[in-house]
Design an enzyme around this catalytic site. Structure first.
Site, PDB file in Angstrom:
ATOM      1  N   ASP A  69      -1.526  19.084  15.627  1.00 19.00           N
ATOM      2  CA  ASP A  69      -1.385  17.820  14.893  1.00 19.00           C
ATOM      3  C   ASP A  69      -2.561  17.652  13.930  1.00 19.00           C
ATOM      4  O   ASP A  69      -3.712  17.812  14.304  1.00 19.00           O
ATOM      5  CB  ASP A  69      -1.377  16.671  15.926  1.00 19.00           C
ATOM      6  CG  ASP A  69      -1.062  15.325  15.308  1.00 19.00           C
ATOM      7  OD1 ASP A  69      -1.499  14.301  15.867  1.00 19.00           O
ATOM      8  OD2 ASP A  69      -0.409  15.309  14.234  1.00 19.00           O
ATOM      9  N   ASP A 127      -2.806  19.445   7.213  1.00 13.88           N
ATOM     10  CA  ASP A 127      -2.897  18.119   6.598  1.00 13.88           C
ATOM     11  C   ASP A 127      -3.929  18.160   5.483  1.00 13.88           C
ATOM     12  O   ASP A 127      -5.124  18.003   5.726  1.00 13.88           O
ATOM     13  CB  ASP A 127      -3.278  17.061   7.645  1.00 13.88           C
ATOM     14  CG  ASP A 127      -3.383  15.669   7.013  1.00 13.88           C
ATOM     15  OD1 ASP A 127      -3.654  14.709   7.751  1.00 13.88           O
ATOM     16  OD2 ASP A 127      -3.212  15.565   5.770  1.00 13.88           O
ATOM     17  N   GLY A 153      -2.727   4.352  15.176  1.00 16.01           N
ATOM     18  CA  GLY A 153      -3.379   3.370  16.030  1.00 16.01           C
ATOM     19  C   GLY A 153      -2.580   2.081  16.129  1.00 16.01           C
ATOM     20  O   GLY A 153      -1.490   1.968  15.567  1.00 16.01           O
ATOM     21  N   ALA A 195       3.573   6.050  14.741  1.00 14.74           N
ATOM     22  CA  ALA A 195       4.773   5.312  15.187  1.00 14.74           C
ATOM     23  C   ALA A 195       4.517   4.377  16.373  1.00 14.74           C
ATOM     24  O   ALA A 195       5.358   3.508  16.635  1.00 14.74           O
ATOM     25  CB  ALA A 195       5.890   6.282  15.532  1.00 14.74           C
ATOM     26  N   SER A 196       3.368   4.490  17.038  1.00 17.72           N
ATOM     27  CA  SER A 196       3.073   3.535  18.113  1.00 17.72           C
ATOM     28  C   SER A 196       2.968   2.147  17.502  1.00 17.72           C
ATOM     29  O   SER A 196       2.359   1.974  16.446  1.00 17.72           O
ATOM     30  CB  SER A 196       1.749   3.862  18.798  1.00 17.72           C
ATOM     31  OG  SER A 196       1.877   5.038  19.551  1.00 17.72           O
TER      32      SER A 196
HETATM   33  O1  LIG Z   1       0.615   9.892  14.084  1.00 12.14           O
HETATM   34  C1  LIG Z   1       0.157  10.100  15.185  1.00 12.14           C
HETATM   35  C2  LIG Z   1       0.184   9.065  16.297  1.00 12.14           C
HETATM   36  O2  LIG Z   1       0.040   7.758  15.779  1.00 12.14           O
HETATM   37  P1  LIG Z   1       0.035   6.517  16.815  1.00 12.14           P
HETATM   38  O3  LIG Z   1      -1.232   6.637  17.624  1.00 12.14           O
HETATM   39  O4  LIG Z   1       0.088   5.294  15.983  1.00 12.14           O
HETATM   40  O5  LIG Z   1       1.233   6.696  17.703  1.00 12.14           O
HETATM   41  N1  LIG Z   1      -0.396  11.279  15.478  1.00 12.14           N
HETATM   42  O6  LIG Z   1      -0.470  12.269  14.524  1.00 12.14           O
HETATM   43 NA    NA Z   2       0.557   3.173  14.987  1.00 11.61          NA
HETATM   44 ZN   LIG Z   3      -0.581  11.395  12.642  1.00 10.89          ZN
END
Ligand SMILES: O=C(COP(=O)(O)O)NO
Ligand code: NA
Ligand SMILES: [Zn+2]
Length: 283
Positions: free
Chosen positions: A81, A103, A180, A209-210
């Site tokens: 990631d 990235d 975050g 997405a969290s």
């Molecule tokens: O994009 C994310 C996770 O983001 P969150 O912590 O908001 O789920 N990781 O690469």
């Molecule tokens: Na988030």
């Molecule tokens: Zn990310």
């Protein structure tokens, strides 16, 4: 079974659902992800950030994820990631990872294309899939103004040029999410997502997405998001359970009796996400 990222995401793209990509940095989070995938019959992407590699050690965390993925009864990809460092990406490739993200989104477009194309050529020569990012997905700590937010979002025409010139397998786009927890409610630019999907017709990735409301997630999936990154929600499930457990039981001292219930709490959150994303019963 351990498979490449594109094997999982090409099917999701064709059939119109999304697959969770959950961050791990230890044994218990990895177990929670694998068990959740097996119990919902979901394909899943297990991902480690560069920070997670530093924390766990790349050989150790690779061995844990690869061992559990190879034994699992559902398709699992092992993904780096937010790879930014060339040598780290090469180390993941040497450690049997089946997907990597380069990235380079902080660079101007031309340089992002060059850097991404280089990783695509190397990874594809080894049968490994590649994710890249165009547009800037911030962290919630970024105090940016609205028009800066606009400017940081992915431009559909640039995304088309980027995908063509890099050969990337799946593309992370900025449509209003942030890493975050959110302070207010995130506003996703669904028109922008629709336009990008129409132009590119390839698997797309949603970061941060969290904390995005379930309705917004469902809409994003219906408009073509196929990989959804989740880290914070799982961390918060772990920590909430840990605090409650230590509050309720002042005597416990066996890490297994502490980390076990925390693993269960994370697993429940992950299972709900897999059902929400539409990946359950797709394995
Ligand atoms: O994009 C994310 C996770 O983001 P969150 O912590 O908001 O789920 N990781 O690469
Ligand atoms: Na988030
Ligand atoms: Zn990310």
């Amino acid at each position: 079974m351990l498979v490449t990222g594109i094997e999982i995401l090409e099917k999701a793209h064709k059939e119109g659902y999304a697959v969770g990509a959950f961050n791990t940095s230890n044994l218990e989070i990895t177990q929670a992800i694998v068990e959740a995938a097996e119990e919902t019959r979901s394909p899943v992407i297990i991902q480690v950030s560069e920070g997670g590699l530093k924390y766990a050690g790349i050989e150790a965390i690779s061995a844990i994820v690869r061992t559990l993925a190879e034994k699992a009864t559902v398709p699992i990809a092992l993904h780096l990631d937010h790879g930014t460092d060339f040598n780290t990406i090469m180390k993941c490739l040497r450690n049997g990872w089946t997907s990597v993200m380069i990235d380079a989104s902080k660079f101007p477009l031309e340089e992002n294309i060059q850097r991404t194309r280089k990783i695509v050529e190397i990874a594809h020569s080894m049968g490994v899939s590649v994710e890249a990012e165009i547009g800037k997905i911030g962290g919630t700590e970024d105090h940016i103004t609205v028009d800066e937010r606009e400017a940081s979002m992915t431009d559909p025409e640039e995304a088309l040029r980027f995908a063509k010139e890099t050969g990337v397998d799946y593309l992370a786009i900025a449509i209003g999410t942030a890493h975050g927890p959110y302070k207010g409610e995130p506003k996703l630019d669904f028109e922008r997502l629709k336009r990008i999907k129409e132009l590119l017709n390839m698997p797309l990735v949603l970061h941060g997405a969290s904390g995005v409301p379930e309705e917004a997630i469902k809409k994003a999936v219906s408009l073509g998001i196929n990989k959804i990154n989740i880290d914070t929600d799982v961390r918060q499930a772990f920590t909430a359970r840990l605090r409650r457990l230590l509050e309720e039981d002042k005597e416990v001292y066996d890490p297994r009796k502490i980390l076990g219930p925390c693993k269960e709490a994370m697993k429940e959150v992950i299972k709900q996400k897999m059902i929400l994303f539409g990946s359950s019963l797709k394995a």
